[in-house]
Design an enzyme around this catalytic site. Structure first.
Site, short mmCIF file in Angstrom:
data_model
loop_
_atom_site.label_atom_id
_atom_site.label_comp_id
_atom_site.label_asym_id
_atom_site.label_seq_id
_atom_site.Cartn_x
_atom_site.Cartn_y
_atom_site.Cartn_z
N ARG A 179 -8.11 -3.12 -11.33
CA ARG A 179 -9.05 -2.20 -11.98
C ARG A 179 -9.67 -2.81 -13.23
O ARG A 179 -10.80 -2.48 -13.59
CB ARG A 179 -8.35 -0.88 -12.30
CG ARG A 179 -8.04 -0.07 -11.05
CD ARG A 179 -7.02 0.99 -11.31
NE ARG A 179 -5.76 0.42 -11.77
CZ ARG A 179 -4.75 1.12 -12.28
NH1 ARG A 179 -4.85 2.43 -12.39
NH2 ARG A 179 -3.64 0.52 -12.66
N LYS A 186 1.61 -9.91 -0.45
CA LYS A 186 1.48 -9.10 -1.68
C LYS A 186 2.47 -7.95 -1.59
O LYS A 186 2.42 -7.16 -0.65
CB LYS A 186 0.05 -8.59 -1.83
CG LYS A 186 -0.18 -7.78 -3.12
CD LYS A 186 -1.67 -7.61 -3.39
CE LYS A 186 -1.97 -6.81 -4.65
NZ LYS A 186 -1.99 -5.37 -4.46
N CYS A 193 0.84 -1.21 0.00
CA CYS A 193 0.00 0.00 0.00
C CYS A 193 0.88 1.26 0.00
O CYS A 193 1.72 1.44 0.88
CB CYS A 193 -0.93 -0.01 1.21
SG CYS A 193 -2.01 1.44 1.17
N GLY A 250 -0.87 -6.09 -12.21
CA GLY A 250 -0.57 -4.74 -12.69
C GLY A 250 -0.93 -4.57 -14.15
O GLY A 250 -0.41 -5.27 -15.02
C1 LIG Z 1 -8.57 2.33 -5.26
C2 LIG Z 1 -7.55 1.24 -5.05
C3 LIG Z 1 -7.54 0.57 -3.83
C4 LIG Z 1 -6.61 -0.45 -3.60
N1 LIG Z 1 -6.61 -1.13 -2.41
C5 LIG Z 1 -5.72 -2.13 -2.20
C6 LIG Z 1 -5.74 -2.89 -0.99
O1 LIG Z 1 -6.60 -2.73 -0.11
N2 LIG Z 1 -4.77 -3.84 -0.83
C7 LIG Z 1 -3.83 -4.10 -1.80
O2 LIG Z 1 -2.97 -4.98 -1.62
N3 LIG Z 1 -3.82 -3.42 -2.95
C8 LIG Z 1 -4.74 -2.46 -3.18
N4 LIG Z 1 -4.75 -1.81 -4.37
C9 LIG Z 1 -3.79 -2.23 -5.42
C10 LIG Z 1 -4.41 -3.31 -6.33
O3 LIG Z 1 -4.65 -4.49 -5.62
C11 LIG Z 1 -3.47 -3.61 -7.51
O4 LIG Z 1 -2.26 -4.08 -6.99
C12 LIG Z 1 -3.22 -2.37 -8.36
O5 LIG Z 1 -4.42 -1.69 -8.65
C13 LIG Z 1 -2.52 -2.75 -9.68
O6 LIG Z 1 -3.33 -3.53 -10.52
P1 LIG Z 1 -4.09 -2.90 -11.80
O7 LIG Z 1 -3.07 -2.07 -12.54
O8 LIG Z 1 -4.55 -4.10 -12.56
O9 LIG Z 1 -5.21 -2.04 -11.28
C14 LIG Z 1 -5.66 -0.79 -4.62
C15 LIG Z 1 -5.72 -0.12 -5.85
C16 LIG Z 1 -6.64 0.87 -6.08
C17 LIG Z 1 -6.67 1.55 -7.42
#
Ligand SMILES: Cc1cc2nc3c(=O)[nH]c(=O)nc-3n(C[C@H](O)[C@H](O)[C@H](O)COP(=O)(O)O)c2cc1C
Length: 312
Positions: A229, A143, A105, A205
């Site tokens: 996302r 993670k 985070c 990602g």
């Molecule tokens: C609004 C938001 C909230 C997120 N909350 C968490 C979370 O609670 N725990 C976590 O490990 N990652 C969190 N992430 C990261 C996502 O799990 C992921 O690693 C990140 O969005 C990259 O993946 P993507 O590019 O496919 O979106 C969050 C991401 C976003 C955008």
């Protein structure tokens, strides 16, 4: 991408496409709908270990998982090995077999407390957290990100540390803290980490399409992928990846989502917080500007359901 189950610590998932923890989005309602579409494993959003230990009331909604505990891992965050283990051993986490440790985070409030991605600065502390959590008897997963600043690559070091400390699976978000959620993932860092351990590695990602998923696996050799996302923008991506027919339309999905939300939270919250999903769900759809405006102003779920039903 090749679909296969993931074996870890005596558990086997149906497939290797997981739903990421996403704070504010992946509550029980969204997770349940994705489980019904076939996702292999889901994660709660990050929940404070100390908050769990001190029975913070706000956590019960975050942890609630209906009948989906077998497909839901709980993600905890914190910086103190004692509290992280206590949280794993708590009554609140009793229904969960799998606990994921957040080491990614980037949010300043969390980072400044030495939690989340701040653990990527201190491998010895991260190691003692994993070791303590493993002692709880839960299946522990971790993670991480690939580092803090551009150019960093700590993924292999942390993957090895996690494996040697007893973790059963590691997810790597292929970006550094500084990048937050933008930019191309660091495929090399994930590939190197994958080669350095024998526990399953899940790559995360920037996966928004089936091509992104295939590229991620081809470029990293990871055992599976985690959608974040991309799953909100297109929940049916999981069906495309599994080669399954969509069981419903986007409209039906949205209606179900709203109905499920209002079962587990107040009507006001269910409707107001649904607003966050609207830009994702309607992205790329023409002629819905007015509907989107109305949905963004709706203050109860009945209005949202009616608007969707009649106008979409
Ligand atoms: C609004 C938001 C909230 C997120 N909350 C968490 C979370 O609670 N725990 C976590 O490990 N990652 C969190 N992430 C990261 C996502 O799990 C992921 O690693 C990140 O969005 C990259 O993946 P993507 O590019 O496919 O979106 C969050 C991401 C976003 C955008």
């Amino acid at each position: 991408m090749k679909i296969k189950g993931i074996d870890y610590q005596g558990l086997k998932t149906d497939n290797n496409v997981f739903l990421a923890p996403i704070a504010g989005y992946t509550d029980y309602a969204f997770r349940n709908l994705l489980i019904k579409l076939g996702i292999g494993l889901t994660f709660t959003e990050l929940v404070s270990a100390k908050g769990i230990v001190y029975k913070n009331k706000g956590n019960s909604g975050l942890l609630y998982s209906g009948n989906d505990y077998d497909k839901t891992a709980v993600q905890i965050f914190g910086s103190e090995p004692y509290y992280m283990r206590k949280a794993c051993e708590s009554e609140e986490l009793l229904p969960f077999s799998v606990v994921d440790i957040n080491m990614g985070c980037p949010v300043p409030k969390i980072y400044k407390n030495g939690e989340g991605s701040a653990l990527l600065k201190d491998v010895l502390l991260a190691e003692s957290i994993v070791k303590e959590c493993v002692k709880s008897g839960k299946i522990i997963t971790v993670k991480i990100r690939t580092g803090l600043k551009q150019g960093d690559d700590i993924a292999s070091e942390y993957a090895k540390m996690a494996e040697q400390s007893g973790a059963s699976l590691i997810t790597i978000h292929g970006r550094v803290r500084e990048a937050y959620y933008s930019g191309e993932p660091d495929f090399n860092a994930i590939e190197k980490a994958k080669k350095s351990v024998s526990i399953p590695v899940i790559a995360n990602g920037g996966i928004f399409t089936t091509k992104d998923a295939t590229d991620m696996i081809d470029k990293t050799g990871a055992d599976g992928i985690m959608l974040a996302r991309g799953a909100i923008a297109n929940p049916f991506l999981i069906c495309e990846l599994l080669g399954k027919e969509k069981p419903c339309t986007l409209k039906e999905f949205m209606l179900n989502h709203v109905k499920l939300r209002r079962k587990i939270m107040s009507d006001k919250r269910a409707s107001i917080e649904f607003r966050k999903f609207i830009p994702y769900y309607f992205k790329g759809i023409e002629g819905v500007k007015e509907l989107k405006m109305k949905l963004l102003n709706a203050e109860d779920t009945e209005t949202i359901l009616e608007l969707l039903d009649k106008n979409f």
